[in-house]
Write a protein that holds these residues in place. Structure first.
Motif, mmCIF file in Angstrom:
data_model
loop_
_atom_site.group_PDB
_atom_site.id
_atom_site.type_symbol
_atom_site.label_atom_id
_atom_site.label_comp_id
_atom_site.label_asym_id
_atom_site.label_seq_id
_atom_site.Cartn_x
_atom_site.Cartn_y
_atom_site.Cartn_z
ATOM 1 N N SER A 1 -16.175 6.581 0.207
ATOM 2 C CA SER A 1 -16.309 5.727 -0.970
ATOM 3 C C SER A 1 -14.954 5.143 -1.315
ATOM 4 N N ILE A 2 -14.950 4.187 -2.233
ATOM 5 C CA ILE A 2 -13.706 3.492 -2.566
ATOM 6 C C ILE A 2 -12.785 4.332 -3.446
ATOM 7 N N THR A 3 -13.235 5.497 -3.876
ATOM 8 C CA THR A 3 -12.379 6.379 -4.683
ATOM 9 C C THR A 3 -11.883 7.590 -3.908
ATOM 10 N N ASP A 4 -12.319 7.758 -2.653
ATOM 11 C CA ASP A 4 -11.838 8.875 -1.842
ATOM 12 C C ASP A 4 -10.417 8.607 -1.366
ATOM 13 N N PRO A 5 -9.619 9.661 -1.187
ATOM 14 C CA PRO A 5 -8.274 9.465 -0.617
ATOM 15 C C PRO A 5 -8.387 8.836 0.776
ATOM 16 N N ALA A 6 -7.549 7.850 1.020
ATOM 17 C CA ALA A 6 -7.653 7.129 2.287
ATOM 18 C C ALA A 6 -6.303 6.535 2.654
ATOM 19 N N THR A 7 -6.210 6.132 3.900
ATOM 20 C CA THR A 7 -5.081 5.350 4.372
ATOM 21 C C THR A 7 -5.641 4.165 5.137
ATOM 22 N N VAL A 8 -4.788 3.254 5.559
ATOM 23 C CA VAL A 8 -5.221 2.074 6.300
ATOM 24 C C VAL A 8 -4.500 2.041 7.636
ATOM 25 N N LEU A 9 -4.981 1.190 8.520
ATOM 26 C CA LEU A 9 -4.469 1.183 9.891
ATOM 27 C C LEU A 9 -2.974 0.849 9.971
ATOM 28 N N PRO A 10 -2.462 -0.161 9.263
ATOM 29 C CA PRO A 10 -1.006 -0.405 9.348
ATOM 30 C C PRO A 10 -0.172 0.777 8.863
ATOM 31 N N VAL A 11 -0.621 1.463 7.807
ATOM 32 C CA VAL A 11 0.112 2.631 7.317
ATOM 33 C C VAL A 11 0.023 3.769 8.325
ATOM 34 N N GLN A 12 -1.129 3.917 8.983
ATOM 35 C CA GLN A 12 -1.265 4.941 10.018
ATOM 36 C C GLN A 12 -0.288 4.685 11.165
ATOM 37 N N ILE A 13 -0.134 3.427 11.526
ATOM 38 C CA ILE A 13 0.841 3.068 12.561
ATOM 39 C C ILE A 13 2.250 3.424 12.099
ATOM 40 N N PHE A 14 2.546 3.153 10.842
ATOM 41 C CA PHE A 14 3.864 3.483 10.289
ATOM 42 C C PHE A 14 4.121 4.991 10.354
ATOM 43 N N LEU A 15 3.116 5.788 10.039
ATOM 44 C CA LEU A 15 3.280 7.247 10.060
ATOM 45 C C LEU A 15 3.487 7.757 11.481
ATOM 46 N N LEU B 1 0.822 -1.207 0.000
ATOM 47 C CA LEU B 1 0.000 0.000 0.000
ATOM 48 C C LEU B 1 0.857 1.259 0.000
ATOM 49 N N LEU B 2 2.059 1.170 0.565
ATOM 50 C CA LEU B 2 2.965 2.316 0.495
ATOM 51 C C LEU B 2 3.354 2.616 -0.948
ATOM 52 N N MET B 3 3.458 1.586 -1.758
ATOM 53 C CA MET B 3 3.878 1.770 -3.144
ATOM 54 C C MET B 3 2.824 2.466 -3.993
ATOM 55 N N ILE B 4 1.551 2.382 -3.580
ATOM 56 C CA ILE B 4 0.479 3.000 -4.379
ATOM 57 C C ILE B 4 -0.003 4.310 -3.755
ATOM 58 N N GLY B 5 0.765 4.854 -2.823
ATOM 59 C CA GLY B 5 0.467 6.184 -2.316
ATOM 60 C C GLY B 5 -0.456 6.254 -1.137
ATOM 61 N N MET B 6 -0.773 5.148 -0.464
ATOM 62 C CA MET B 6 -1.666 5.206 0.691
ATOM 63 C C MET B 6 -0.934 5.631 1.957
ATOM 64 N N VAL B 7 0.224 6.258 1.789
ATOM 65 C CA VAL B 7 0.983 6.819 2.898
ATOM 66 C C VAL B 7 0.635 8.290 3.092
ATOM 67 N N ALA B 8 -0.368 8.780 2.376
ATOM 68 C CA ALA B 8 -0.734 10.198 2.427
ATOM 69 C C ALA B 8 -1.300 10.571 3.807
ATOM 70 N N PHE B 9 -1.187 11.849 4.133
ATOM 71 C CA PHE B 9 -1.726 12.382 5.391
ATOM 72 C C PHE B 9 -3.220 12.615 5.193
ATOM 73 N N ILE B 10 -4.048 11.762 5.797
ATOM 74 C CA ILE B 10 -5.490 11.790 5.586
ATOM 75 C C ILE B 10 -6.175 12.234 6.869
ATOM 76 N N VAL B 11 -6.889 13.349 6.780
ATOM 77 C CA VAL B 11 -7.641 13.868 7.924
ATOM 78 C C VAL B 11 -9.119 13.505 7.808
ATOM 79 N N ASP B 12 -9.700 13.697 6.625
ATOM 80 C CA ASP B 12 -11.118 13.430 6.421
ATOM 81 C C ASP B 12 -11.386 11.930 6.330
ATOM 82 N N VAL B 13 -12.531 11.528 6.834
ATOM 83 C CA VAL B 13 -12.923 10.121 6.806
ATOM 84 C C VAL B 13 -13.426 9.777 5.410
ATOM 85 N N PRO B 14 -12.879 8.753 4.741
ATOM 86 C CA PRO B 14 -13.337 8.393 3.391
ATOM 87 C C PRO B 14 -14.735 7.784 3.442
#
Length: 428
Positions: free
Chosen positions: A372-386, A357-370
């Motif tokens: 839909s499946i096309t909204d910018p989002a991150t996932v819990l493991p990436v959030q832990i990494f950040l 997921l890091l390779m496809i850009g899901m490392v972005a700083f996401i404040v708003d709750v997504p």
């Protein structure tokens, strides 16, 4: 002479048996020691995570007498435009000055204002928006303390002085006054579950990451399960046994051992660069995780199909059922528990993945709750990494708490797989 020979043979047998028993005891001891070491390592890991993360579920709050003075707020009516321009920070500062009238210097007041979180004005805005009648009124409100204050208050339970960090002696005196008067308490941290990410630790939450993980897993499940089951049925029930099918089986087994970051590179090249799908979206994340979990689901589904006794197929065909009826009416229902177990294990594996997921850009700083499946989002493991890379001390407990939530979901999913298999599995 014969008796002596028998004694020598018996002695040799006894020596060999003794040597064999010693080796068995040594091997058994090594096995027990390995298990004990593994359990000890897991206990140390969990103790460390829980010890650091448990404090994140409580947050220090300060009670202030808030006056919604229209003159200080700079508004006359309560509407979206007025609330966006209202000076809620001035209201909080006025309340702090009234609570500590002895603080008069400019530098001292700037330090005093640091007691309260920078997100406190948004709390007052939400309260006034929910109840416009508060305009011109006064009420006592619990506001989140700054992360430095929160860290210091929590550390007081560990030592008399506590961890000061950026907390000066004057701030420590103000905190002591508030605590002695009951105006400073530790309360359950609902912000951790209701907010998205933030640069300020006391305002950071996991809601956006949880929704991103949920949407990503929904896409993964919707694609990987039907495709994996269909592939397993074809390979096990319909495909002829030749070199091509052997090659496919070998490749599927090899794909299950491919590092996950390779699937991330594949998703970056195909889904983003070629098909130009949006970066950092659950849609792309679900597609990448689908590629990663397909081998696991196919292998487990084929094993479930193989476990169905041949007599079931023979009996159905003997009654005149077609090949498709045999598969879908008799074999598939019996193999479904194992398939569902494999799918749940594959989803648990996908939930804990970070590298693809890091390779496809899901490392972005996401404040708003997504939503839909096309909204910018991150996932819990990436959030832990950040959060693990953040310098603030308060993010350490947030990181550990997020790990606890992730481990809770993983344990729940694996336990569901075990219970589902035990409940639905049929023994022959």
């Amino acid at each position: 002479m014969t008796d002596l020979t028998q004694a020598e043979v018996r002695a040799r047998i006894e020596r060999r048996l003794a040597s064999r028993h010693r080796k068995e005891k040594l091997f058994r001891g090594l096995g027990i020691g390995s298990i004990a070491f593994g359990v000890l390592a897991v206990l140390i890991l969990f103790t460390d995570i829980i010890g650091k993360g448990s404090d994140a579920f409580v947050q220090t709050a300060i009670e202030l007498q808030i006056s919604y003075d229209p003159a200080v707020l700079g508004i006359d009516t309560v509407d979206d435009a007025s609330l966006a321009a209202a000076n809620f920070t001035g209201v909080i500062r006025q309340s702090l000055r009234q609570r500590f009238p002895e603080v008069t210097g400019r530098s001292d007041r700037r330090e005093l204002y640091r007691l309260v979180s920078t997100g406190a004005p948004f709390t007052l805005r939400d309260r006034l928006q929910a109840d416009p009648e508060l305009l011109g009124q006064t009420e006592r409100v619990w506001l989140a303390a700054d992360d430095d204050v929160d860290t210091y208050v929590k550390s007081l339970a560990e030592s008399r002085e506590g961890f000061r960090g950026r907390t000066s002696d004057r701030m420590a005196d103000w905190i002591a006054q508030l605590r002695d008067s009951g105006e400073l308490k530790k309360r359950f941290n609902t912000t951790f579950f209701t907010n998205g990410d933030s640069r300020e630790p006391e305002q950071a939450g996991i809601r956006a990451a949880l929704m991103g993980s949920l949407l990503t897993l929904l896409v993964t499940l919707a694609l990987s399960f039907p495709i994996g089951v269909a592939a397993a049925i074809y390979l096990e029930e319909y495909a002829p046994k030749n070199r091509w099918t052997d090659l496919i089986e070998v490749n599927i087994n090899n794909l299950a051992a491919v590092p996950s970051i390779v699937f991330g590179l594949l998703g970056l090249a195909i889904f983003i660069n070629f098909f130009e799908l949006p970066r950092s979206a659950p849609l792309v994340g679900g597609l990448v995780l689908t590629l990663m979990t397909l081998p696991t689901i196919i292998i487990s589904s084929r094993a479930s199909l193989k476990s169905v006794p041949p007599s079931i197929r023979e009996a159905a065909m003997g009654m005149g059922a077609s090949r498709m009826q045999v598969v879908f009416h008799h074999v598939l229902p019996l193999a479904m528990p194992g398939m569902l177990t494999g799918a749940i294990i594959g989803m648990a594996q996908a939930l804990g993945e970070t590298a693809p997921l890091l390779m496809i850009g899901m490392v972005a700083f996401i404040v708003d709750v997504p939503h839909s499946i096309t909204d910018p989002a991150t996932v819990l493991p990436v959030q832990i990494f950040l959060w693990a890379d953040s310098p603030e001390r308060a993010f350490v407990e947030r990181t550990s708490a997020a790990i606890m939530v992730l481990l809770g979901f993983l344990i729940l999913m694996n336990a569901s797989a075990v219970l589902l298999r035990k409940k639905l599995e049929r023994r022959w």
